[in-house]
Design an enzyme around this catalytic site. Structure first.
Site, mmCIF file in Angstrom:
data_model
loop_
_atom_site.group_PDB
_atom_site.id
_atom_site.type_symbol
_atom_site.label_atom_id
_atom_site.label_comp_id
_atom_site.label_asym_id
_atom_site.label_seq_id
_atom_site.Cartn_x
_atom_site.Cartn_y
_atom_site.Cartn_z
ATOM 1 N N GLU A 1 36.764 45.087 37.873
ATOM 2 C CA GLU A 1 38.357 45.077 38.486
ATOM 3 C C GLU A 1 39.054 44.143 37.451
ATOM 4 O O GLU A 1 40.306 44.829 37.102
ATOM 5 C CB GLU A 1 38.375 44.240 39.722
ATOM 6 N N ASP B 1 39.609 52.185 43.659
ATOM 7 C CA ASP B 1 39.628 50.883 44.092
ATOM 8 C C ASP B 1 39.297 50.630 45.461
ATOM 9 O O ASP B 1 39.965 50.749 46.436
ATOM 10 C CB ASP B 1 41.179 49.956 43.799
ATOM 11 N N ASP C 1 42.077 37.894 39.289
ATOM 12 C CA ASP C 1 42.276 38.986 40.284
ATOM 13 C C ASP C 1 41.924 38.342 41.527
ATOM 14 O O ASP C 1 40.604 38.210 42.087
ATOM 15 C CB ASP C 1 41.414 40.082 40.029
ATOM 16 N N LYS D 1 33.128 44.773 52.611
ATOM 17 C CA LYS D 1 32.986 44.865 51.054
ATOM 18 C C LYS D 1 31.965 43.609 50.623
ATOM 19 O O LYS D 1 31.042 43.472 50.103
ATOM 20 C CB LYS D 1 33.932 44.954 50.198
#
Length: 299
Positions: free
Chosen positions: A145, A6, A168, A68
């Site tokens: 995800e 992850d 999420d 990210k």
């Protein structure tokens, strides 16, 4: 050995499926979560994880996090004497995670499955694969995800015809997926999201409110003071989960300052962000041609 990774905006972790259960690998500090932060030391060495995150305060000009959000873009970050692309920064985190896994397993790791936001576009997914290659691993698959979360919760074992919505909200991205179990197979009916919505944004509204209340121009704060401010407010944000009011003790302009925030004020500040959370949920439901009442479960 194929590991699962992850690669998060604020934290990352690595594990594998061993026997009939998942196994997570701790880093050198014994923590399962590794901060997604990079810093270049005074000697030119690369620091990854908590040590790099600590240097965001002491050496903000040579440290970076939350990269990210820049995946798939041409943005570069100057650290020390060289520039780093987002995939290069992510590769350094991946390399550190792989080293932790190899230390725990006692064998080399060369293949991985990496989870990515469901709303990542083609450029962002290609950048993630490139990061894996730079880290020396073959990326067998990219898994959305929300789908990974659904599998972790065992939703594939529910009754056929069950429909789920998975939300999420991470450190930097928000994803929504609507899934259905059909003949034991999990099918994705719709995905939506916001690649610039997460915990970092909730922290940002706190910082703006704090600076306004104290009469401080956030944009002229020295980098180390700003980093310290964000660190203290991050702690305050977490404390609001268990208490109604928090006092943040700050050091601004060489003077000790105090800022109070209560749960009601934080909810008011966060309201625009909550409305942004609502929009992708409604969009996913529309795309799947479903109403909230059609959902079997919310994860």
């Amino acid at each position: 050995m194929i590991v699962g990774i992850d690669l998060g905006t604020t934290h990352s972790l690595i594990g594998c499926f061993e026997g009939n259960a998942p196994r997570l690998f701790p880093n050198a500090l014994g923590d399962l979560l590794t901060p997604s932060a990079i810093s270049v030391g005074d000697d030119g060495g690369i620091l990854v994880g908590q040590s790099a995150r600590d240097r965001l305060i002491t050496h903000p000009q040579s440290s970076v996090a939350a990269f990210k959000r820049w995946m798939g873009s041409n943005r570069s970050t100057r650290l020390g004497k060289r520039d780093f692309r987002p995939e290069e920064l992510s590769a350094l985190v991946l390399r550190s995670l792989i080293a932790d896994a190899e230390a725990a397993l006692g064998e080399n790791v060369r293949e991985a499955v990496i989870s990515v936001p469901a709303y990542f576009g083609d450029a962002q997914r290609k950048a993630t694969r490139a990061a894996g290659e730079l880290a020396g691993i073959k990326v067998e698959r990219l898994v959305n995800e929300p789908t990974a979360a659904a599998l972790a919760y065992g939703l594939q074992e529910r009754i056929d015809g069950s429909t789920f919505i998975v939300l999420d909200l991470g450190g930097g991205t928000f994803d929504v997926s609507i899934l259905e179990i059909f003949d034991g197979v999990m099918q994705v009916h719709a995905s939506a999201g916001d690649n610039h919505l997460g915990g970092e944004d909730f922290l940002d509204v706190m910082a703006e409110a704090c600076c306004k209340d104290l009469g401080v121009n956030r944009r002229t704060l020295p980098a180390n003071e700003l980093a310290m401010l964000l660190s203290r407010l991050e702690t305050a944000k977490k404390q609001l989960s268990s208490t109604n009011e928090v006092v943040a003790n700050l050091q601004l302009g060489g003077a000790a300052r105090e800022w109070r925030i209560d749960d009601t004020t934080f909810q008011r500040l966060a309201e625009p962000l909550l409305q942004r959370i609502r929009a992708p949920i409604e969009r996913a439901l529309r795309d799947a041609k479903l109403s909230p009442g059609d959902l079997s479960e919310v994860v």
